[in-house]
Design an enzyme around this catalytic site. Structure first.
Site, PDB file in Angstrom:
ATOM      1  N   ASP A 164       0.738  -1.270   0.039  1.00  0.00           N
ATOM      2  CA  ASP A 164      -0.102   0.018  -0.029  1.00  0.00           C
ATOM      3  C   ASP A 164       0.766   1.279   0.052  1.00  0.00           C
ATOM      4  O   ASP A 164       2.049   1.376   0.368  1.00  0.00           O
ATOM      5  CB  ASP A 164      -0.891   0.025   1.186  1.00  0.00           C
ATOM      6  CG  ASP A 164      -2.118  -1.003   1.164  1.00  0.00           C
ATOM      7  OD1 ASP A 164      -1.977  -1.869   0.210  1.00  0.00           O
ATOM      8  OD2 ASP A 164      -2.806  -0.873   2.095  1.00  0.00           O
ATOM      9  N   HIS A 194      -6.137   2.986  -4.096  1.00  0.00           N
ATOM     10  CA  HIS A 194      -5.901   2.837  -2.717  1.00  0.00           C
ATOM     11  C   HIS A 194      -6.212   4.300  -2.328  1.00  0.00           C
ATOM     12  O   HIS A 194      -5.902   4.894  -1.523  1.00  0.00           O
ATOM     13  CB  HIS A 194      -4.603   2.751  -2.078  1.00  0.00           C
ATOM     14  CG  HIS A 194      -4.423   2.342  -0.807  1.00  0.00           C
ATOM     15  ND1 HIS A 194      -5.193   1.888   0.102  1.00  0.00           N
ATOM     16  CD2 HIS A 194      -3.565   2.782   0.130  1.00  0.00           C
ATOM     17  CE1 HIS A 194      -5.010   1.861   1.267  1.00  0.00           C
ATOM     18  NE2 HIS A 194      -3.890   2.490   1.192  1.00  0.00           N
ATOM     19  N   HIS A 250      -5.166   9.168   0.370  1.00  0.00           N
ATOM     20  CA  HIS A 250      -5.289   8.522   1.529  1.00  0.00           C
ATOM     21  C   HIS A 250      -5.776   9.104   2.695  1.00  0.00           C
ATOM     22  O   HIS A 250      -5.723   8.721   3.919  1.00  0.00           O
ATOM     23  CB  HIS A 250      -3.560   8.314   2.168  1.00  0.00           C
ATOM     24  CG  HIS A 250      -3.561   6.936   2.931  1.00  0.00           C
ATOM     25  ND1 HIS A 250      -3.611   6.757   4.235  1.00  0.00           N
ATOM     26  CD2 HIS A 250      -3.113   5.773   2.541  1.00  0.00           C
ATOM     27  CE1 HIS A 250      -3.549   5.784   4.826  1.00  0.00           C
ATOM     28  NE2 HIS A 250      -3.042   4.987   3.726  1.00  0.00           N
ATOM     29  N   HIS A 290       3.832  -2.155   3.154  1.00  0.00           N
ATOM     30  CA  HIS A 290       3.758  -0.648   2.560  1.00  0.00           C
ATOM     31  C   HIS A 290       5.152  -0.572   1.976  1.00  0.00           C
ATOM     32  O   HIS A 290       6.138  -0.750   2.749  1.00  0.00           O
ATOM     33  CB  HIS A 290       3.632   0.207   3.801  1.00  0.00           C
ATOM     34  CG  HIS A 290       2.290   0.089   4.607  1.00  0.00           C
ATOM     35  ND1 HIS A 290       1.944  -0.822   5.410  1.00  0.00           N
ATOM     36  CD2 HIS A 290       1.009   0.619   4.411  1.00  0.00           C
ATOM     37  CE1 HIS A 290       0.789  -0.679   5.724  1.00  0.00           C
ATOM     38  NE2 HIS A 290       0.215   0.185   5.097  1.00  0.00           N
TER      39      HIS A 290
END
Length: 504
Positions: free
Chosen positions: A318, A368, A372, A458
């Site tokens: 991610d 994604h 964020h 990540h």
């Protein structure tokens, strides 16, 4: 409080209610139970970036992203800034970002248990213009002290040949020219605010409208005075169109939000200083070669050394792409492993070369969100824009729309689910790599995965990328094939807008 704010209070209340969300849900897997103090354990950005140097073969602007916390129910920060081949740029942008990190820490300490909810600070940037002579970066900072987000914008313009950062005042030869420019912008701002006021309908009659308008003109005058702070976001884009952004509250009621005003070139021509005007004209924008309209379909993960009947696990990453993603791709390629990357639209737009490589080497690319934000806090309209914008960026670069979506922090409200329009991916293994920046510990946690697991990691953390060779060795030793989500779910009919946390 000014008189007109009373008339617009209904609009402001409405925006707060929309931004707060309701019925917040999160992934079925816990992201940890760290305290607020533990969330603040982070070194200075100068320490985190001291070893990063771009080679001549690397993309010339890459994204450094770091986080404090990753639990939607606790305070957290995500901050991104550029890493370039120019130290004078890197130093300024890092120090600028450090101030935001420090502000976040101070707010957490100041509010403590008095915060309405989890404090969330988010910084991202866009490259608005890039050539051999000039680089223009536009930052958006979003801060939430527990409810809705407040946005502020900042611009950095660099003279690459002169090796210096330009301020707004550097655009003009004299204060007199700056004042003439500001006078014309004031008229444009008045037009924009008046138009939005009339469209809002937040007045009972024409008499109230004029009372509101006279009050607003005072704010416009103050917010457009010729000083660097008021014009910190004067910029131009790759089409060489000029803009200025006025932050929320700067020239109007907060309920009206921010204002982006396009500035006619004829106005800029009148006031630009001779030195900058010459630099602006000479600047040769080196646009990337357009992606062919027809691109090959993504390659599927090839069978690894284990039998194709061997149980599978899926590696997912991610928050990238980042300055560490190219190295991760090198590792995956050398190990003949395919993964799934849930990218942020804002970072994908910066590292397009990395995105193309990711796609061409057979990895899945998932959505994604753009920057964020916590989807449990933003409005339906903003949530839809976050998804759509990242789809458009990814498709423009790779030729394909992302097949899967993952919510930032795994957080959402039930009203947001229908916006996704594809399967939603959670996870079954979380190594807490955002918290434990230790490659051995991260590798150990990721290696505990069982068959059909979806492993969360990540690629913005160096320690996570350092851990991947050991993870791959350990999982292969257990007889697992490491695959993309496409292969993990091969032969299964997935439903749109449904959350999947494993391949079972």
């Amino acid at each position: 409080m000014k008189k007109y704010s009373l008339f617009l209070s209904a609009l402001l209340v409405a925006s707060l209610l929309v931004g707060c969300g309701s019925n917040s849900s999160s992934n079925t897997t816990s992201e940890g139970t760290t305290s607020e103090t533990e969330n603040l354990e982070i070194r200075q950005l100068a320490d985190l970036t001291e070893e990063i140097k771009l080679s001549e073969t690397d993309e010339d602007v890459q994204v450094f992203t770091t986080k404090i916390g990753n639990d939607p129910d606790k305070s957290h920060l995500t901050v991104s800034f550029p890493i370039t081949r120019h130290d004078f740029i890197n130093d300024h942008e890092r120090d600028f970002s450090q101030l935001f990190v420090d502000e976040f820490k101070n707010e957490v300490e100041r509010l403590g248990g008095d915060a309405i909810g989890a404090i969330d600070f988010n910084q991202h940037f866009e490259i608005k213009y890039k050539s051999e002579e000039l680089l223009v970066l536009l930052y958006a900072r979003s801060t939430s002290l527990g409810n809705n987000y407040e946005d502020k914008f900042y611009c950095s313009t660099y003279d690459l040949k002169g090796r210096r950062r330009l301020t707004t005042a550097d655009l003009f030869d004299s204060q007199e020219a700056f004042e003439g420019f500001a006078s014309e912008i004031r008229g444009m701002a008045e037009h924009a605010v008046r138009e939005r006021l009339e469209q809002s309908g937040s007045y009972a009659n024409n008499e109230e409208l004029e009372i509101l308008w006279q009050e607003m003109k005072l704010d416009i005058e103050e917010g457009t005075k010729p000083n660097v702070e008021n014009y910190k976001t004067v910029f131009f884009d790759e089409s060489k169109h000029w803009y200025v952004i006025f932050d929320k509250y700067q020239i109007a009621s907060g309920a009206m939000g921010s204002f982006t005003i396009q500035i006619p070139q004829s106005v800029m021509d009148k006031y630009l200083g001779q030195r900058f005007a010459s630099l602006f004209r000479q600047s040769r924008h080196e646009a990337e070669q357009p992606r062919p309209k027809t691109v090959p379909k993504p390659k599927r993960a090839a069978a690894s050394e284990a039998s194709s009947d061997a149980p599978c696990v899926a590696l997912t990453f991610d928050d990238g792409p980042s300055v560490y993603t190219a190295r991760l791709l090198d590792i995956l390629k050398s190990e003949d492993v395919k993964a799934t990357f849930f990218v942020l639209g804002k970072s994908a737009a910066v590292q397009q070369q990395t995105m193309r490589r990711m796609f061409d080497e057979g990895h899945n690319v998932g959505n994604h969100s753009y920057d964020h934000k916590n989807f449990a806090k933003i409005s339906l309209e903003e949530a839809q824009e976050q998804i759509k914008r990242t789809d458009e960026i990814t498709e423009r670069i790779t030729g394909e729309r992302p097949t899967y979506f993952r919510f930032p922090y795994g957080a959402f409200t039930k009203e947001k689910l229908p916006l996704v329009g594809r399967p939603i991916m959670g996870w079954s293994v979380d190594p807490l790599d955002w918290k434990y920046r230790d490659a051995s510990k991260v590798a150990s946690e990721m290696s505990k995965a069982s068959a059909h697991a979806i492993i969360l990691a990540h690629d913005i953390h160096k320690s996570t990328v350092d851990a991947i060779p050991e993870v791959i060795r350990n999982l292969k030793a257990k007889g697992y094939r490491i695959v993309t989500l496409d292969e993990l779910f091969a032969g299964k009919q997935l439903k749109d807008n449904q959350v999947y946390t494993s391949g079972r």
